[in-house]
Design an enzyme around this catalytic site. Sequence first.
Site: not given
Length: 473
Positions: A74, A150, A174
């Site tokens: 990520k 996210s 997230s």
Amino acid sequence: MRPDEYESYDALGLAELVRKGDLKPRELLEIAIAQCERINPAVNAVVIPMYEEARRAAEAPPAGPFQGVPFLLKDLYAMVPGVRTTNGSRLFADFVPDHENELVARYRRAGLVSFGKSASPEFGITTSTESVLFGKTRNPWNLEHTAGGSSGGAAAAVAAGIVPAAHASDGGGSVRVPASCCGLFGLKPSRGLIPFGPDAGEGWAGMSTAHAVTRSVRDSAALLDVVAGADLGAPYAAPAQKRPYLQEVGASPGRLRIALQVTSWNGSETHPDCAAAARDAAKLCTELGHQVEEAELTVDFAAFGRASQVIIASNLRASVQDRLKELGRELRDDDLEPATRAMYEAAAGADAAEYARATRVMHALGRQVARFLTERDMILTPTLGTPPLPLGRLALTNPSAEFMRDLLQTVGYTQLLNASSHPAMSVPLFWNAAGLPIGVQFVGRFGEEATLLRLAAQLEQARPWFDRRPKLD
């Protein structure tokens, strides 16, 4: 290997092909890159390719449990030397670290070959993966809807078949939010289980942690095995597991006492589809022999909301100020997205005493949830208060008055567990009439990831989801 053959394996399955010599790591990597090149234009999940770095790594990856398996990191504080880490922000667009995180190092030592970075909204502070820097990440189940955030890039990539598992992080939901939006399994570990070093001891005063989104429960367990445990100098650590987490997959969870709750902790509305998903999961758990009863845990959300705002905004302000110091300049109007800028400015009004009080609120919430779980083994809720929303609604550039309402609805069941430190997982057991995934959340006692994984594996066997895939072609 055809795309459908590649997509039929989870990460451990691909590792087995490498181990048996059916595929060389470089061959497997090229298959994953081709898959990414074919699929990514539709979903915009992978925003920083690392193909050449991955090709070098695939020549001789470590002989770990995931040797040669393609993976994505990520693009939020996951650092690889010589590769940009933008945190989804124009302010960090050209930031190139000179070292790696301990978490990234553990992935590498396990044999994973990271060939790209997945999208994140700016600093991970909203629940839809949209940024001015990289654009919109789209949900493979419906390209006009959010993939969540996210870790939306990670979830979109896994759901679309680019990789079977991807790194994700969770400061208010997230991991679980995008897992729910994209029909995946997502586990948020207990505080202190995943390393934050060498640059930090914790994230957002302990609210943030990291793990992965996966298509199979066993991949999540095996990934946890290779990264769990405090790193050198960590300020605290979660309890060590009694045996490998992978051994919990298939083990009996026993007869669990589960509290069902379909009212959100922050008072936001719960969509009927999400309540139906939780009740359907409760029925399935009852059929599997567990004891499920409705019981409501109530918290002081006004105090919680203010405390989380102080902590997140203050950490954001510190990160921005540190970056500006590195750049040797003042903040510009186009450095931050509007909602991010508002949060940055709001933090200027918080003093040290208020930050200290905010951490006390978080610790008190942890004790409150722990007391509630002394009489139960788990809490069952919807993961989100809403099905995946249309793109744009949760963007940090959205000036609409409904932005905060929508944001609170997506984290109404997730954010509390970041404050309390408890492990929680989103399990893909339900799809609504529109064909959108609706996850359900199970919350465990602190340090009891093993019990969650046992139940998850039982649910996966009772109602398999691995072969349920979106159609992008």
